[in-house]
Design an enzyme around this catalytic site. Structure first.
Site, PDB file in Angstrom:
ATOM      1  N   ASP A 156       5.968  -1.700  46.763  1.00  0.00           N
ATOM      2  CA  ASP A 156       6.799  -2.891  46.979  1.00  0.00           C
ATOM      3  C   ASP A 156       5.971  -3.680  48.270  1.00  0.00           C
ATOM      4  OD1 ASP A 156       8.696  -1.284  45.657  1.00  0.00           O
ATOM      5  OD2 ASP A 156      10.365  -2.138  46.946  1.00  0.00           O
ATOM      6  N   LYS A 220      11.630  -9.503  44.535  1.00  0.00           N
ATOM      7  CA  LYS A 220      12.594  -8.654  45.425  1.00  0.00           C
ATOM      8  C   LYS A 220      12.781  -9.702  46.485  1.00  0.00           C
ATOM      9  CE  LYS A 220      12.551  -4.805  48.376  1.00  0.00           C
ATOM     10  NZ  LYS A 220      11.734  -3.695  49.048  1.00  0.00           N
ATOM     11  N   LYS A 256      15.069  -7.201  42.401  1.00  0.00           N
ATOM     12  CA  LYS A 256      15.423  -6.304  43.162  1.00  0.00           C
ATOM     13  C   LYS A 256      16.084  -7.039  44.550  1.00  0.00           C
ATOM     14  CE  LYS A 256      14.149  -2.338  46.170  1.00  0.00           C
ATOM     15  NZ  LYS A 256      13.018  -1.393  46.536  1.00  0.00           N
TER      16      LYS A 256
END
Length: 310
Positions: A156, A220, A256
């Site tokens: 991430d 995300k 996300k």
């Protein structure tokens, strides 16, 4: 799923972008409000289990240690305190991943290996100078390589928001491409936009498009450390970017939301919005995740409560 690869940077996809915020807010209300009110107890129970299976159970604290990462992994594998519940569910219900700092990836890998869950529960690591992203590029790339060497199956990354705020889209693309390459072809890349620090919804849309062009597998919303994190309106803007990218390339990119999804009802609103826009096929761990540390507590509480009513 096979990891994404970059496509050439196309500035035309960032031209003439407009976002009417009041229309976005109304659209979210139309997509979710009425359907949430009609959810039955049986549907609520199913949504609860689905939210659990879509969760990246996260600890990103300064006082993380090997022992609390081990506890996190055990909770990810056995999310219900009542072992009879696990037996009834045939042991098939666990979180999608755990998410930790790079220095704790090795701890997570050892803990999941002891539980026999390596490969079933993914190991995600934040990287690239989380949460600010304001470090030299080579330092950020080294952080990715270290996390992968330690056993991370997902990275991430967090972008440098100054590039968004100053419109340096080519540089942002180039940096994410380098990060994609540092991950290799087997590790999935989730790109954190830090939407609370992107300035405008137009910037969120453009950053989403650049991240996908550069090879991100997921986009995300947030680090969870900004003043504004995952909201449904910003989620819808990112969904519109995902839809546009899918029409252009045929590639399915995941979403996300992270930060702010604390209850099952919050999660249901997101899942309904995904189903009504991207479709049911996106509601699987390969294409949709919740980044959360506290959501699992409410999942367990609500699952027991609704099960008693059925």
């Amino acid at each position: 799923m096979v990891a994404n690869v970059e496509i050439p940077y196309d500035a035309k996809q960032l031209a003439n972008v407009r976002v009417n915020l009041s229309c976005v807010v109304r659209s979210v209300d139309l997509l979710t409000s009425a359907l949430i009110k009609r959810v039955t107890d049986a549907e609520f129970r199913a949504y609860t289990l689905q939210a659990l299976k879509l969760t990246d159970l996260t600890t990103l604290a300064g006082d993380d240690t090997e022992s609390n990462v081990a506890r996190l992994c055990f909770r990810a594998a056995y999310p219900f305190s009542d072992l009879a519940t696990h037996a009834a569910l045939k042991g098939q219900v666990h979180t999608a991943a755990v998410c930790v700092y790079p220095s704790r990836v090795g701890d997570a890998h050892r803990a999941l290996k002891a539980l026999g869950m390596v490969g079933r529960i993914q190991i995600a690591s934040v990287a690239t100078g989380f949460p600010s992203g304001s470090y030299p590029l080579e330092t950020r790339l080294q952080e990715i390589r270290f996390a992968v060497e330690q056993g991370a199956s997902e990275i991430d990354i967090v972008i440098d928001r100054s590039l968004v705020l100053t419109g340096k889209w080519q540089q942002l693309y180039d940096e994410i491409v380098a990060m994609r390459k540092a991950c290799g072809d087997k590790v999935h890349l989730k790109t954190i936009l830090g939407i609370g620090e992107c300035g405008t919804m137009v910037n969120v849309y453009k950053a989403s498009m650049v991240a996908m062009m550069a090879g991100s597998d997921f986009i995300k919303t947030s680090t969870g450390k900004e003043a504004v994190n995952a909201t449904l309106p910003v989620g819808l803007v990112m969904i519109r970017a995902i839809q546009k990218f899918y029409r252009l390339t045929g590639k399915k990119i995941g979403l996300k939301p992270a930060g702010g999804v604390r209850t099952v009802r919050d999660a249901i609103a997101w899942m309904i919005m995904i189903r009504e826009t991207l479709g049911e096929e996106w509601l699987k761990p390969e294409l949709f995740r919740f980044g959360a540390s506290g959501l699992l507590d409410d999942i367990e509480k609500q699952f027991y409560a609704v099960s008693k009513r059925l």
